[in-house]
Write a protein that holds these residues in place. Structure first.
Motif, PDB file in Angstrom:
ATOM      1  N   GLY A  91       0.813  -1.212   0.000  1.00 21.12           N
ATOM      2  CA  GLY A  91       0.000   0.000   0.000  1.00 21.12           C
ATOM      3  C   GLY A  91       0.847   1.263   0.000  1.00 21.12           C
ATOM      4  O   GLY A  91       0.569   2.219  -0.727  1.00 21.12           O
ATOM      5  N   MET A  92       1.917   1.259   0.795  1.00 26.26           N
ATOM      6  CA  MET A  92       2.796   2.435   0.850  1.00 26.26           C
ATOM      7  C   MET A  92       3.531   2.625  -0.474  1.00 26.26           C
ATOM      8  O   MET A  92       3.711   3.749  -0.933  1.00 26.26           O
ATOM      9  CB  MET A  92       3.807   2.317   1.995  1.00 26.26           C
ATOM     10  CG  MET A  92       3.176   2.283   3.392  1.00 26.26           C
ATOM     11  SD  MET A  92       2.095   3.666   3.759  1.00 26.26           S
ATOM     12  CE  MET A  92       0.489   3.017   3.324  1.00 26.26           C
ATOM     13  N   ILE A  98       1.790   6.686  -6.957  1.00 24.88           N
ATOM     14  CA  ILE A  98       0.805   7.727  -7.302  1.00 24.88           C
ATOM     15  C   ILE A  98       1.401   9.113  -7.065  1.00 24.88           C
ATOM     16  O   ILE A  98       1.248  10.020  -7.892  1.00 24.88           O
ATOM     17  CB  ILE A  98      -0.494   7.534  -6.491  1.00 24.88           C
ATOM     18  CG1 ILE A  98      -1.214   6.267  -6.964  1.00 24.88           C
ATOM     19  CG2 ILE A  98      -1.398   8.762  -6.605  1.00 24.88           C
ATOM     20  CD1 ILE A  98      -2.334   5.807  -6.056  1.00 24.88           C
ATOM     21  N   LYS A  99       2.102   9.265  -5.950  1.00 25.86           N
ATOM     22  CA  LYS A  99       2.707  10.560  -5.615  1.00 25.86           C
ATOM     23  C   LYS A  99       3.709  10.980  -6.686  1.00 25.86           C
ATOM     24  O   LYS A  99       3.733  12.141  -7.096  1.00 25.86           O
ATOM     25  CB  LYS A  99       3.380  10.459  -4.241  1.00 25.86           C
ATOM     26  CG  LYS A  99       3.986  11.745  -3.738  1.00 25.86           C
ATOM     27  CD  LYS A  99       4.439  11.617  -2.282  1.00 25.86           C
ATOM     28  CE  LYS A  99       5.855  11.173  -2.178  1.00 25.86           C
ATOM     29  NZ  LYS A  99       6.441  11.374  -0.845  1.00 25.86           N
ATOM     30  N   THR A 101       4.133   9.575  -9.944  1.00 28.42           N
ATOM     31  CA  THR A 101       3.713   9.532 -11.349  1.00 28.42           C
ATOM     32  C   THR A 101       2.497  10.386 -11.677  1.00 28.42           C
ATOM     33  O   THR A 101       2.287  10.732 -12.838  1.00 28.42           O
ATOM     34  CB  THR A 101       3.426   8.080 -11.794  1.00 28.42           C
ATOM     35  OG1 THR A 101       2.348   7.557 -11.024  1.00 28.42           O
ATOM     36  CG2 THR A 101       4.669   7.218 -11.664  1.00 28.42           C
ATOM     37  N   VAL A 102       1.701  10.726 -10.673  1.00 26.26           N
ATOM     38  CA  VAL A 102       0.494  11.523 -10.923  1.00 26.26           C
ATOM     39  C   VAL A 102       0.608  12.920 -10.314  1.00 26.26           C
ATOM     40  O   VAL A 102       0.466  13.925 -11.017  1.00 26.26           O
ATOM     41  CB  VAL A 102      -0.771  10.805 -10.374  1.00 26.26           C
ATOM     42  CG1 VAL A 102      -2.009  11.659 -10.557  1.00 26.26           C
ATOM     43  CG2 VAL A 102      -0.952   9.444 -11.036  1.00 26.26           C
ATOM     44  N   ILE A 103       0.871  12.980  -9.023  1.00 28.10           N
ATOM     45  CA  ILE A 103       0.841  14.274  -8.318  1.00 28.10           C
ATOM     46  C   ILE A 103       2.042  15.138  -8.682  1.00 28.10           C
ATOM     47  O   ILE A 103       1.891  16.327  -8.975  1.00 28.10           O
ATOM     48  CB  ILE A 103       0.737  14.061  -6.795  1.00 28.10           C
ATOM     49  CG1 ILE A 103      -0.534  13.262  -6.461  1.00 28.10           C
ATOM     50  CG2 ILE A 103       0.736  15.403  -6.068  1.00 28.10           C
ATOM     51  CD1 ILE A 103      -0.628  12.788  -5.034  1.00 28.10           C
ATOM     52  N   ARG A 104       3.252  14.577  -8.654  1.00 27.50           N
ATOM     53  CA  ARG A 104       4.454  15.372  -8.962  1.00 27.50           C
ATOM     54  C   ARG A 104       4.411  15.997 -10.351  1.00 27.50           C
ATOM     55  O   ARG A 104       4.736  17.172 -10.504  1.00 27.50           O
ATOM     56  CB  ARG A 104       5.717  14.530  -8.815  1.00 27.50           C
ATOM     57  CG  ARG A 104       6.317  14.415  -7.432  1.00 27.50           C
ATOM     58  CD  ARG A 104       6.798  15.728  -6.847  1.00 27.50           C
ATOM     59  NE  ARG A 104       7.716  16.473  -7.675  1.00 27.50           N
ATOM     60  CZ  ARG A 104       9.016  16.274  -7.758  1.00 27.50           C
ATOM     61  NH1 ARG A 104       9.595  15.351  -7.040  1.00 27.50           N
ATOM     62  NH2 ARG A 104       9.759  17.011  -8.555  1.00 27.50           N
ATOM     63  N   HIS A 126      -0.991  21.092  -4.003  1.00 26.56           N
ATOM     64  CA  HIS A 126      -0.080  20.754  -2.911  1.00 26.56           C
ATOM     65  C   HIS A 126      -0.793  19.943  -1.826  1.00 26.56           C
ATOM     66  O   HIS A 126      -0.163  19.148  -1.134  1.00 26.56           O
ATOM     67  CB  HIS A 126       0.533  22.021  -2.306  1.00 26.56           C
ATOM     68  CG  HIS A 126       1.613  22.596  -3.153  1.00 26.56           C
ATOM     69  ND1 HIS A 126       1.370  23.492  -4.168  1.00 26.56           N
ATOM     70  CD2 HIS A 126       2.944  22.364  -3.164  1.00 26.56           C
ATOM     71  CE1 HIS A 126       2.506  23.799  -4.748  1.00 26.56           C
ATOM     72  NE2 HIS A 126       3.480  23.127  -4.173  1.00 26.56           N
ATOM     73  N   LEU A 127      -2.097  20.154  -1.706  1.00 31.73           N
ATOM     74  CA  LEU A 127      -2.856  19.387  -0.715  1.00 31.73           C
ATOM     75  C   LEU A 127      -2.854  17.900  -1.050  1.00 31.73           C
ATOM     76  O   LEU A 127      -2.848  17.060  -0.147  1.00 31.73           O
ATOM     77  CB  LEU A 127      -4.285  19.921  -0.606  1.00 31.73           C
ATOM     78  CG  LEU A 127      -4.410  21.357  -0.095  1.00 31.73           C
ATOM     79  CD1 LEU A 127      -5.867  21.797  -0.102  1.00 31.73           C
ATOM     80  CD2 LEU A 127      -3.798  21.502   1.290  1.00 31.73           C
ATOM     81  N   LEU A 128      -2.857  17.569  -2.339  1.00 29.96           N
ATOM     82  CA  LEU A 128      -2.777  16.153  -2.730  1.00 29.96           C
ATOM     83  C   LEU A 128      -1.443  15.549  -2.310  1.00 29.96           C
ATOM     84  O   LEU A 128      -1.391  14.420  -1.818  1.00 29.96           O
ATOM     85  CB  LEU A 128      -2.960  16.009  -4.244  1.00 29.96           C
ATOM     86  CG  LEU A 128      -4.340  16.293  -4.800  1.00 29.96           C
ATOM     87  CD1 LEU A 128      -4.320  16.234  -6.327  1.00 29.96           C
ATOM     88  CD2 LEU A 128      -5.352  15.309  -4.244  1.00 29.96           C
TER      89      LEU A 128
END
Length: 164
Positions: A91-92, A98-99, A101-104, A126-128
């Motif tokens: 899970g981590m 996700i952090k 490949t998607v958010i950054r 930034h909240l994501l």
């Protein structure tokens, strides 16, 4: 006296399952919770300069997180590990993917716009990232608790032992 490890485990893998989440947790706390907010309070730091520094720091941090995640995955898949710990680790790693490949990439586009003067910098993106780091913090703490409970058990001293 503490008994460390089950009969089906090795010190290397058990140690990795305790040490790696602790290092990863410290990295997130140090960079995301301490360095990032303080950077913008330093004298002479402008928004573009802070964003440029932040991009470098978070890119380096993400590479270190990837290395930690790969080694942790090796330690989780290699030996006898409980389903709870394995599930938490996977899970981590999923949150990390996700952090990164998607958010950054979304944040990088936003940073590019700010640096180009097209945008004022206000963003909820930034909240994501903060939410992802929050999930990682809680998950890594849980992993540490599970690992320590599983691999370190306290056995009562024998009745006939003499105190030192």
């Amino acid at each position: 006296m503490a008994k460390i490890l089950s009969s089906q485990d090795t010190r290397l893998y058990a140690g990795a399952r305790v040490v790696l989440p602790a290092i990863w947790l410290g990295l997130i706390i140090g960079i995301s919770l301490i360095e990032a907010p303080l950077k913008f309070t330093a004298p002479g730091i402008t928004i573009p300069l802070g964003l440029g520094i932040g991009r470098l720091v978070f890119t380096a941090m993400n590479w270190v997180e990837i290395v930690i995640a790969v080694i942790l995955l090796w330690a989780v898949l290699k030996e006898h590990v409980g389903r709870l710990y394995r599930g938490l680790a996977c899970g981590m790693i999923a949150v990390l993917i996700i952090k990164i490949t998607v958010i950054r990439p979304l944040l990088n586009k936003r940073t590019d716009a700010v640096l180009a003067g097209v945008n004022d910098g206000g963003s909820s993106l930034h909240l994501l990232y903060i939410a992802a780091d929050g999930i990682l913090i809680l998950g890594l703490i849980t992993m540490l608790i599970v690992a320590v409970r599983r691999w370190v058990t306290v056995q009562p001293a024998s009745q006939d032992a003499t105190p030192n």
